[in-house]
Write a protein that holds these residues in place. Sequence first.
Motif, PDB file in Angstrom:
ATOM      1  N   PRO A 247      -7.292  -0.983  -0.372  1.00 32.18           N
ATOM      2  CA  PRO A 247      -6.175  -0.713  -1.271  1.00 32.18           C
ATOM      3  C   PRO A 247      -6.608   0.087  -2.492  1.00 32.18           C
ATOM      4  CG  PRO A 247      -6.888  -2.998  -1.465  1.00 32.18           C
ATOM      5  CD  PRO A 247      -7.614  -2.424  -0.291  1.00 32.18           C
ATOM      6  N   VAL A 248      -5.742   0.981  -2.917  1.00 31.06           N
ATOM      7  CA  VAL A 248      -6.020   1.799  -4.097  1.00 31.06           C
ATOM      8  C   VAL A 248      -5.888   0.923  -5.342  1.00 31.06           C
ATOM      9  CG1 VAL A 248      -5.237   3.792  -5.433  1.00 31.06           C
ATOM     10  CG2 VAL A 248      -5.175   3.861  -2.920  1.00 31.06           C
ATOM     11  N   PRO A 249      -6.827   1.016  -6.299  1.00 32.71           N
ATOM     12  CA  PRO A 249      -6.673   0.237  -7.541  1.00 32.71           C
ATOM     13  C   PRO A 249      -5.314   0.498  -8.183  1.00 32.71           C
ATOM     14  CG  PRO A 249      -8.855   1.224  -7.429  1.00 32.71           C
ATOM     15  CD  PRO A 249      -8.064   1.798  -6.283  1.00 32.71           C
ATOM     16  N   SER A 250      -4.608  -0.572  -8.524  1.00 29.91           N
ATOM     17  CA  SER A 250      -3.229  -0.449  -9.003  1.00 29.91           C
ATOM     18  C   SER A 250      -3.075  -1.026 -10.397  1.00 29.91           C
ATOM     19  CB  SER A 250      -2.284  -1.179  -8.047  1.00 29.91           C
ATOM     20  OG  SER A 250      -0.965  -1.183  -8.545  1.00 29.91           O
ATOM     21  N   ARG A 251      -2.214  -0.366 -11.186  1.00 33.59           N
ATOM     22  CA  ARG A 251      -1.831  -0.880 -12.502  1.00 33.59           C
ATOM     23  C   ARG A 251      -0.329  -1.168 -12.535  1.00 33.59           C
ATOM     24  NH1 ARG A 251      -5.913   0.867 -16.129  1.00 33.59           N
ATOM     25  NH2 ARG A 251      -4.827  -0.225 -17.797  1.00 33.59           N
ATOM     26  N   ALA A 252       0.244  -1.389 -11.350  1.00 30.72           N
ATOM     27  CA  ALA A 252       1.677  -1.684 -11.250  1.00 30.72           C
ATOM     28  C   ALA A 252       1.859  -3.040 -10.570  1.00 30.72           C
ATOM     29  CB  ALA A 252       2.382  -0.570 -10.481  1.00 30.72           C
ATOM     30  N   ASN A 253       3.057  -3.322 -10.090  1.00 34.40           N
ATOM     31  CA  ASN A 253       3.310  -4.594  -9.407  1.00 34.40           C
ATOM     32  C   ASN A 253       3.344  -4.400  -7.893  1.00 34.40           C
ATOM     33  OD1 ASN A 253       5.740  -3.213  -9.282  1.00 34.40           O
ATOM     34  ND2 ASN A 253       6.995  -5.062  -9.490  1.00 34.40           N
ATOM     35  N   PHE A 254       2.505  -3.510  -7.404  1.00 37.44           N
ATOM     36  CA  PHE A 254       2.375  -3.249  -5.980  1.00 37.44           C
ATOM     37  C   PHE A 254       0.973  -2.710  -5.716  1.00 37.44           C
ATOM     38  CE2 PHE A 254       4.406   0.426  -8.031  1.00 37.44           C
ATOM     39  CZ  PHE A 254       3.485   1.428  -7.764  1.00 37.44           C
ATOM     40  N   VAL A 255       0.604  -2.689  -4.437  1.00 41.14           N
ATOM     41  CA  VAL A 255      -0.663  -2.065  -4.049  1.00 41.14           C
ATOM     42  C   VAL A 255      -0.385  -1.075  -2.927  1.00 41.14           C
ATOM     43  CG1 VAL A 255      -2.158  -3.961  -4.760  1.00 41.14           C
ATOM     44  CG2 VAL A 255      -1.193  -3.976  -2.476  1.00 41.14           C
ATOM     45  N   TYR A 256      -1.102   0.029  -2.958  1.00 44.23           N
ATOM     46  CA  TYR A 256      -0.985   1.062  -1.934  1.00 44.23           C
ATOM     47  C   TYR A 256      -2.188   0.959  -1.022  1.00 44.23           C
ATOM     48  CZ  TYR A 256       0.008   5.574   0.231  1.00 44.23           C
ATOM     49  OH  TYR A 256       0.299   6.564   1.128  1.00 44.23           O
ATOM     50  N   VAL A 257      -1.911   0.880   0.289  1.00 43.99           N
ATOM     51  CA  VAL A 257      -2.976   0.647   1.261  1.00 43.99           C
ATOM     52  C   VAL A 257      -3.007   1.801   2.264  1.00 43.99           C
ATOM     53  CG1 VAL A 257      -3.952  -0.973   2.911  1.00 43.99           C
ATOM     54  CG2 VAL A 257      -2.535  -1.821   1.031  1.00 43.99           C
ATOM     55  N   PRO A 258      -4.008   2.674   2.203  1.00 36.85           N
ATOM     56  CA  PRO A 258      -4.126   3.728   3.219  1.00 36.85           C
ATOM     57  C   PRO A 258      -4.411   3.113   4.591  1.00 36.85           C
ATOM     58  CG  PRO A 258      -5.465   4.227   1.272  1.00 36.85           C
ATOM     59  CD  PRO A 258      -5.036   2.788   1.145  1.00 36.85           C
ATOM     60  N   VAL A 259      -3.693   3.558   5.607  1.00 32.37           N
ATOM     61  CA  VAL A 259      -3.914   3.109   6.985  1.00 32.37           C
ATOM     62  C   VAL A 259      -3.730   4.301   7.915  1.00 32.37           C
ATOM     63  CG1 VAL A 259      -3.239   0.704   6.593  1.00 32.37           C
ATOM     64  CG2 VAL A 259      -1.510   2.378   7.236  1.00 32.37           C
ATOM     65  N   ASP A 260      -4.324   4.210   9.108  1.00 33.99           N
ATOM     66  CA  ASP A 260      -4.275   5.328  10.051  1.00 33.99           C
ATOM     67  C   ASP A 260      -2.899   5.518  10.663  1.00 33.99           C
ATOM     68  OD1 ASP A 260      -6.956   5.899   9.640  1.00 33.99           O
ATOM     69  OD2 ASP A 260      -7.625   4.589  11.266  1.00 33.99           O
ATOM     70  N   ASP A 261      -2.209   4.429  10.947  1.00 32.46           N
ATOM     71  CA  ASP A 261      -0.903   4.510  11.605  1.00 32.46           C
ATOM     72  C   ASP A 261       0.091   3.639  10.828  1.00 32.46           C
ATOM     73  OD1 ASP A 261       1.281   4.677  13.261  1.00 32.46           O
ATOM     74  OD2 ASP A 261       0.208   4.166  15.101  1.00 32.46           O
ATOM     75  N   PRO A 262       0.607   4.160   9.709  1.00 27.68           N
ATOM     76  CA  PRO A 262       1.476   3.342   8.852  1.00 27.68           C
ATOM     77  C   PRO A 262       2.691   2.778   9.570  1.00 27.68           C
ATOM     78  CG  PRO A 262       0.834   5.359   7.731  1.00 27.68           C
ATOM     79  CD  PRO A 262       0.387   5.501   9.147  1.00 27.68           C
ATOM     80  N   ARG A 263       3.312   3.553  10.456  1.00 26.77           N
ATOM     81  CA  ARG A 263       4.525   3.077  11.117  1.00 26.77           C
ATOM     82  C   ARG A 263       4.218   1.907  12.038  1.00 26.77           C
ATOM     83  NH1 ARG A 263       9.163   2.484   9.679  1.00 26.77           N
ATOM     84  NH2 ARG A 263       9.087   4.608   8.811  1.00 26.77           N
TER      85      ARG A 263
END
Length: 503
Positions: A260-276
């Motif tokens: 997960p990308v370091p976040s300063r909000a109320n969510f986290v962004y997670v890079p994945v190969d097949d998001p769908r």
Amino acid sequence: MRALGAGFKTYGWAPSTEELARRAGLDAVNILRFDGNVPPLPLPSSRPAAIASELARVNEYPHGGYPRIHEAIAEYAGVERENVVLGAGADDLIMLVARAYAGAGDTVSVPPAPTYPLFRIAAQLAGADVDDDDPVLTFCCRPGNPTGALDPIPDARPLAVDEAYFEYADDPGAVGLIEDDVIVIRTFSKLFALAGARVGYALAARDVAAELNARQAPAPVSTLSVALALAALASPPDVRPVIEERERLAAELRGLGFAPVPSRANFVYVPVDDPRSVSDTLLAAGCVVRVFEDGIRISVRDREDDDLLLGTLAGEPRDQVRRARHLRATAETTLRVRLSLDGASRVRVATGAGLYDHLLEQLAFHAGFDLVLEGSGDLETGDHHTAEDAAIALGEALDRALGDRKGIARYGDAVVVMDDARASAAVDLGGRRHAQISIDPDPGLATHVLTSLADNARLALHVDSTGDDAHHVAEAAFKATGRALRAAIRGESDVLPSTKGVM
């Protein structure tokens, strides 16, 4: 009607909870929205009482505008009331700023993708092109959506900074730059849990704020929404639990092999190969995330909800049997229940109803349930409504979790001694409602709470508890009821107990 520019795309709303439940083959109450970046429950200040006085005047216009909310926002943000512009959510203000600065033939600079799409939409609706070449206005999103990154404030001027998530960032934001041709845009949708009320505000230098107000619609926010915002500002929520849960969620994701990308909000962004594909797997378990080209965005909810999502990502099956999620909302209370009958006595009851929270915790603990029962009520009038509705909500959830009641023992009984108090309880889960309860002395509402629980769980409950100390007598009664329930819900066969006389 003026044609929109080539390539214009309208804002795309996520599907409704009901539609997602249909796709997943689940009850809508079991759908968890990890895609909205909003708290899982309204604030206690959002009860109907907050808008009662305005409802009595809902036939009238807000003559004279909204001086009280301007003053309250100014105090909260550390500015003067003349620096405040009110809008129907941050979106309304993004649109207002775009049309105030840009028109046909102009260019507006927006953050690179992925970013909030409304910046581009607002510029195009104003007739402008989106480009970085000599822009008349630059939009900045800080912390960024969807990554949560806290990038430096750009040097471009004029600059509009979307600070929808600034409370989670532990950063002063751009408010100190409003005299330097910077406009700060904020919302009550996130920390203040008022997304449905559509309230936002902009902060700008006096002359800029005056221009924006002159171009704004008259009374752009309803009197009811303003009342909710005022109530929220009177007691701002503590952001620290959300930040702590965000960091825990990110750490657990890393433990599962994600980055997960370091976040300063109320969510986290997670890079994945097949998001769908990841999104579809989560949806099958009732967890809805936001999908992007190279990753998914996960809103922070609370430990119990987040653990369900983490368990699904870890490949753990989500057993829907003997579980229930339930939301009960009345004029006096808003309560949410998450119940597992086959639990490990992990219990949290937090409604503010003091003694009765404690008693329900003891009942669930001794029943062996996993239970989260949380929410708020009109405690200023006493514990009655909150304690009663908590028992009703738990009873309704218990009824739902029992399902068709096949295979259960049906009957259970227990005796509990607690110092001076002795309580006996017997329960029948056959489906007929009845309560024969004697708690002597009763600290106030103990008998009523157990009666409400029994009626809404569709069970027969007999309790007899006596002693000298009212607290001990009530606690023994609730513990005995819990132990009787533990015996009654255990599995014995796959046969439906007799339902003779079920109503």
